[in-house]
Design a protein around this motif. Sequence first.
Motif, PDB file in Angstrom:
ATOM      1  N   ILE A 150       0.873  -1.178   0.000  1.00  0.00           N
ATOM      2  CA  ILE A 150       0.000   0.000   0.000  1.00  0.00           C
ATOM      3  C   ILE A 150       0.903   1.218   0.000  1.00  0.00           C
ATOM      4  O   ILE A 150       1.828   1.318   0.811  1.00  0.00           O
ATOM      5  N   GLU A 151       0.653   2.114  -0.930  1.00  0.00           N
ATOM      6  CA  GLU A 151       1.465   3.325  -1.075  1.00  0.00           C
ATOM      7  C   GLU A 151       0.586   4.533  -0.782  1.00  0.00           C
ATOM      8  O   GLU A 151      -0.585   4.561  -1.153  1.00  0.00           O
ATOM      9  N   ALA A 152       1.163   5.523  -0.107  1.00  0.00           N
ATOM     10  CA  ALA A 152       0.437   6.747   0.230  1.00  0.00           C
ATOM     11  C   ALA A 152       1.366   7.936   0.030  1.00  0.00           C
ATOM     12  O   ALA A 152       2.582   7.775  -0.086  1.00  0.00           O
ATOM     13  N   TYR A 153       0.784   9.134   0.030  1.00  0.00           N
ATOM     14  CA  TYR A 153       1.510  10.349  -0.346  1.00  0.00           C
ATOM     15  C   TYR A 153       1.187  11.495   0.619  1.00  0.00           C
ATOM     16  O   TYR A 153       0.839  12.592   0.202  1.00  0.00           O
ATOM     17  N   PRO A 154       1.311  11.258   1.918  1.00  0.00           N
ATOM     18  CA  PRO A 154       0.911  12.259   2.907  1.00  0.00           C
ATOM     19  C   PRO A 154       1.887  13.420   3.007  1.00  0.00           C
ATOM     20  O   PRO A 154       2.985  13.388   2.441  1.00  0.00           O
ATOM     21  N   VAL A 155       1.468  14.425   3.767  1.00  0.00           N
ATOM     22  CA  VAL A 155       2.289  15.612   3.996  1.00  0.00           C
ATOM     23  C   VAL A 155       2.554  15.758   5.487  1.00  0.00           C
ATOM     24  O   VAL A 155       1.927  15.102   6.317  1.00  0.00           O
ATOM     25  N   ASP A 156       3.491  16.643   5.825  1.00  0.00           N
ATOM     26  CA  ASP A 156       3.701  16.994   7.234  1.00  0.00           C
ATOM     27  C   ASP A 156       2.531  17.856   7.679  1.00  0.00           C
ATOM     28  O   ASP A 156       1.927  18.575   6.873  1.00  0.00           O
ATOM     29  N   GLU A 157       2.226  17.822   8.946  1.00  0.00           N
ATOM     30  CA  GLU A 157       1.056  18.541   9.455  1.00  0.00           C
ATOM     31  C   GLU A 157       1.123  20.041   9.197  1.00  0.00           C
ATOM     32  O   GLU A 157       0.109  20.698   9.057  1.00  0.00           O
ATOM     33  N   ALA A 158       2.314  20.593   9.098  1.00  0.00           N
ATOM     34  CA  ALA A 158       2.472  22.034   8.861  1.00  0.00           C
ATOM     35  C   ALA A 158       2.352  22.415   7.383  1.00  0.00           C
ATOM     36  O   ALA A 158       2.367  23.598   7.051  1.00  0.00           O
ATOM     37  N   ALA A 159       2.213  21.437   6.504  1.00  0.00           N
ATOM     38  CA  ALA A 159       2.147  21.727   5.068  1.00  0.00           C
ATOM     39  C   ALA A 159       0.924  22.578   4.742  1.00  0.00           C
ATOM     40  O   ALA A 159      -0.161  22.333   5.261  1.00  0.00           O
ATOM     41  N   PRO A 160       1.080  23.574   3.883  1.00  0.00           N
ATOM     42  CA  PRO A 160      -0.051  24.444   3.544  1.00  0.00           C
ATOM     43  C   PRO A 160      -0.986  23.859   2.490  1.00  0.00           C
ATOM     44  O   PRO A 160      -2.059  24.394   2.256  1.00  0.00           O
ATOM     45  N   SER A 161      -0.586  22.760   1.841  1.00  0.00           N
ATOM     46  CA  SER A 161      -1.433  22.180   0.803  1.00  0.00           C
ATOM     47  C   SER A 161      -1.332  20.661   0.830  1.00  0.00           C
ATOM     48  O   SER A 161      -0.505  20.097   1.547  1.00  0.00           O
ATOM     49  N   TYR A 162      -2.169  19.998   0.067  1.00  0.00           N
ATOM     50  CA  TYR A 162      -2.240  18.539  -0.038  1.00  0.00           C
ATOM     51  C   TYR A 162      -2.644  17.883   1.279  1.00  0.00           C
ATOM     52  O   TYR A 162      -2.445  16.678   1.456  1.00  0.00           O
ATOM     53  N   ARG A 163      -3.240  18.619   2.187  1.00  0.00           N
ATOM     54  CA  ARG A 163      -3.616  18.076   3.488  1.00  0.00           C
ATOM     55  C   ARG A 163      -4.663  16.967   3.360  1.00  0.00           C
ATOM     56  O   ARG A 163      -4.768  16.097   4.224  1.00  0.00           O
TER      57      ARG A 163
END
Length: 193
Positions: A150-163
């Motif tokens: 399973i592949e995912a593409y998350p961001v860090d919590e501080a990211a301004p986009s792609y949340r």
Amino acid sequence: MPSNSNDSPPEKLDPASIRFIEVTRETRGRFETLFEQPGAPKYCWCMAWRHSSREHIQNDEKKRMMMALIDAGTPVGILAELDGGGPVGWCSVAPRETYRKLSKQQDDSETGIWSIVCFYVPRALRGGGLASALLDAAIDHAFSKGALIIEAYPVDEAAPSYRFMGFRDMFAARGFQETGTAGTRRHVMRLNR
């Protein structure tokens, strides 16, 4: 997912009151109900990462395209529903080949990979654990359907986009390992069976 914008604490959900269902021809009406609610992502119908021959598509055309995928039997994701109520959340989880290219490092010769690319939790329920419950259900769903990875593409919590793709820590807590990045904000993370 982001916290509520008002001062009230997020509504904590009893995990026993949530059930998860695959979006199919038979359940697509529930998917439509969720996406047509105020504040829901009816502007995209979760087509942002799916194959399309045109870049700019009207919302009603995105809905039509998603419904065509569902009607064709293409896996698109799962819904969270409350006992005695309607749908309250969504996770796009499907075989990676049903999406467009998700990262530059993607090797299309690999098989058995399912991707998690999107979550939707209504604002009033954010911060109450529903996204984490959706992730757990998405993992179970993908492996039960034959996923090897399973592949995912998350961001860090501080990211301004792609949340909407989820937060890196949520995936790391479930054993996903980072294998690279996709752009400047998205982490490529994998969980092996």
